[in-house]
Write a protein that holds these residues in place. Structure first.
Motif, PDB file in Angstrom:
ATOM      1  N   GLU A 151       0.829  -1.213   0.000  1.00 31.84           N
ATOM      2  CA  GLU A 151       0.000   0.000   0.000  1.00 31.84           C
ATOM      3  C   GLU A 151       0.860   1.258   0.000  1.00 31.84           C
ATOM      4  OE1 GLU A 151      -0.254  -2.547   2.027  1.00 31.84           O
ATOM      5  OE2 GLU A 151      -2.341  -3.066   2.493  1.00 31.84           O
ATOM      6  N   PRO A 163       0.318   3.654   9.653  1.00 32.87           N
ATOM      7  CA  PRO A 163      -0.837   3.378   8.788  1.00 32.87           C
ATOM      8  C   PRO A 163      -1.133   1.891   8.660  1.00 32.87           C
ATOM      9  CG  PRO A 163       1.074   3.970   7.466  1.00 32.87           C
ATOM     10  CD  PRO A 163       1.447   4.225   8.900  1.00 32.87           C
ATOM     11  N   SER A 209      -3.788   1.024  11.092  1.00 29.37           N
ATOM     12  CA  SER A 209      -5.018   1.806  11.015  1.00 29.37           C
ATOM     13  C   SER A 209      -6.104   1.060  10.245  1.00 29.37           C
ATOM     14  CB  SER A 209      -4.740   3.147  10.332  1.00 29.37           C
ATOM     15  OG  SER A 209      -5.934   3.874  10.145  1.00 29.37           O
ATOM     16  N   ARG A 210      -7.354   1.307  10.624  1.00 30.27           N
ATOM     17  CA  ARG A 210      -8.495   0.746   9.901  1.00 30.27           C
ATOM     18  C   ARG A 210      -9.009   1.709   8.834  1.00 30.27           C
ATOM     19  NH1 ARG A 210     -12.216  -2.036  14.698  1.00 30.27           N
ATOM     20  NH2 ARG A 210     -10.634  -3.533  15.431  1.00 30.27           N
ATOM     21  N   ASP A 211      -8.423   2.880   8.785  1.00 29.69           N
ATOM     22  CA  ASP A 211      -8.815   3.889   7.800  1.00 29.69           C
ATOM     23  C   ASP A 211      -8.280   3.483   6.429  1.00 29.69           C
ATOM     24  OD1 ASP A 211      -9.332   6.096   6.250  1.00 29.69           O
ATOM     25  OD2 ASP A 211      -8.453   7.546   7.635  1.00 29.69           O
ATOM     26  N   SER A 212      -9.158   3.369   5.453  1.00 33.54           N
ATOM     27  CA  SER A 212      -8.740   2.954   4.110  1.00 33.54           C
ATOM     28  C   SER A 212      -7.830   3.987   3.446  1.00 33.54           C
ATOM     29  CB  SER A 212      -9.971   2.707   3.228  1.00 33.54           C
ATOM     30  OG  SER A 212     -10.742   3.897   3.100  1.00 33.54           O
ATOM     31  N   GLU A 213      -7.857   5.224   3.958  1.00 31.63           N
ATOM     32  CA  GLU A 213      -7.033   6.291   3.400  1.00 31.63           C
ATOM     33  C   GLU A 213      -5.778   6.543   4.233  1.00 31.63           C
ATOM     34  OE1 GLU A 213      -7.930   8.391   0.530  1.00 31.63           O
ATOM     35  OE2 GLU A 213      -9.075   6.547   0.251  1.00 31.63           O
ATOM     36  N   ALA A 214      -5.463   5.642   5.151  1.00 32.19           N
ATOM     37  CA  ALA A 214      -4.375   5.881   6.106  1.00 32.19           C
ATOM     38  C   ALA A 214      -3.029   6.092   5.418  1.00 32.19           C
ATOM     39  CB  ALA A 214      -4.284   4.720   7.094  1.00 32.19           C
ATOM     40  N   LYS A 242      -2.438   7.047   2.330  1.00 28.05           N
ATOM     41  CA  LYS A 242      -2.484   8.288   1.560  1.00 28.05           C
ATOM     42  C   LYS A 242      -2.331   9.498   2.474  1.00 28.05           C
ATOM     43  CE  LYS A 242      -5.392  10.745  -1.792  1.00 28.05           C
ATOM     44  NZ  LYS A 242      -6.677  10.693  -2.551  1.00 28.05           N
ATOM     45  N   LYS A 243      -3.031   9.486   3.604  1.00 26.99           N
ATOM     46  CA  LYS A 243      -2.945  10.599   4.549  1.00 26.99           C
ATOM     47  C   LYS A 243      -1.542  10.716   5.132  1.00 26.99           C
ATOM     48  CE  LYS A 243      -7.834  10.457   5.910  1.00 26.99           C
ATOM     49  NZ  LYS A 243      -8.787  10.149   7.014  1.00 26.99           N
ATOM     50  N   THR A 244      -0.937   9.581   5.455  1.00 27.49           N
ATOM     51  CA  THR A 244       0.415   9.601   6.012  1.00 27.49           C
ATOM     52  C   THR A 244       1.409  10.170   5.009  1.00 27.49           C
ATOM     53  OG1 THR A 244      -0.049   7.689   7.425  1.00 27.49           O
ATOM     54  CG2 THR A 244       2.265   8.193   6.983  1.00 27.49           C
TER      55      THR A 244
END
Length: 241
Positions: free
Chosen positions: A44, A103, A106-111, A113-115
């Motif tokens: 990812e 990330p 994390s459970r955030d699918s955008e983790a 990308k945000k990082t």
């Protein structure tokens, strides 16, 4: 100057930081990354970097021990664990602690990308401060970097507006663009960081001009863009008081 990014697994945060830093810093810096317990690069993380246009060539997870013979000017930890375990080993270097959530956990699918986005913003500021301290404007000489800078609509208008005068005050940029002063000042600072503009301060105002050290081909692109796109050039109302 050599910079090292550290985290625990060297699979996401520090690898992304290494790749982003390398792209933003160019040849002025040598950058590496390592982990206290390295695993393998996260797919990812590599996907996000590639989507951002950042090269992932040569990225691999490494142990800190592999770099024990290398001296670094700055060592930046990206998690508290790496800071605790490694800071004592780099007492002679400038050790900087940045704490970014992992990330991978994390459970955030955008983790991821945000990082990557947050790392990019932090690294840009870090480079800006380093170059400000060195008092040497950095100039991107490659066409790829130059056109990336010019691709932003506001930065394009600012640089084209500057090309027609000896120098322009920030208040005139605000008048010409209709944008807020903080936003204009932020983009002008980026153009200065990239080495396209130079500035001087007089009283409470800052004045900008094209960097006379610009390569001829860059100057020609800017002046040609100005002459063929009059909509980018707005009348200035001197509001400096």
């Amino acid at each position: 100057m050599k910079v090292l990014f550290l985290c625990s697994a060297n699979s996401a945060r520090s690898l992304m930081a290494e790749a982003i830093f390398r792209q933003l810093a160019g040849s002025d810096f040598e950058v590496m990354s390592a982990g206290t317990e390295p695993t393998q690069p996260q797919a990812e993380a590599l996907d996000v970097l590639q989507a951002m246009g950042v090269s992932t060539t040569g990225l691999k997870s490494k142990a800190i021990d592999e770099l024990e013979d290398t001296e670094f000017d700055y060592v930046i930890s990206l998690c508290d664990r790496a800071r605790v375990e490694c800071q004592a080993d780099f007492t002679e270097q400038n050790f900087v602690a940045w704490d970014f959530p992992d990330p991978v956990e994390s459970r955030d699918s955008e983790a991821f990308k945000k990082t990557a986005h947050e790392l990019s913003e932090r690294i840009r500021m870090f480079l800006f401060i380093l170059r400000k301290q060195s008092d040497t404007p950095h100039l991107y000489n490659s066409p790829q970097d130059f056109f990336k800078v010019m691709a932003d609509p506001l930065r394009l208008q600012l640089i084209v507006q500057t090309a027609g005068t000896d120098e322009i005050c920030v208040c005139d940029f605000v008048s010409a663009t209709g944008m807020s002063q903080p936003k204009v000042s932020r983009h002008l600072a980026q153009l200065r960081e990239y080495g396209l503009l130079l500035d001087r301060k007089e009283g409470r105002w800052v004045y900008y001009r094209l960097n006379p050290a610009l390569p001829d081909w860059m100057r020609e692109v800017i002046t040609t863009t100005r002459s063929h796109n009059p909509q980018l050039v707005k009348d200035q109302q001197n509001e400096c008081v």
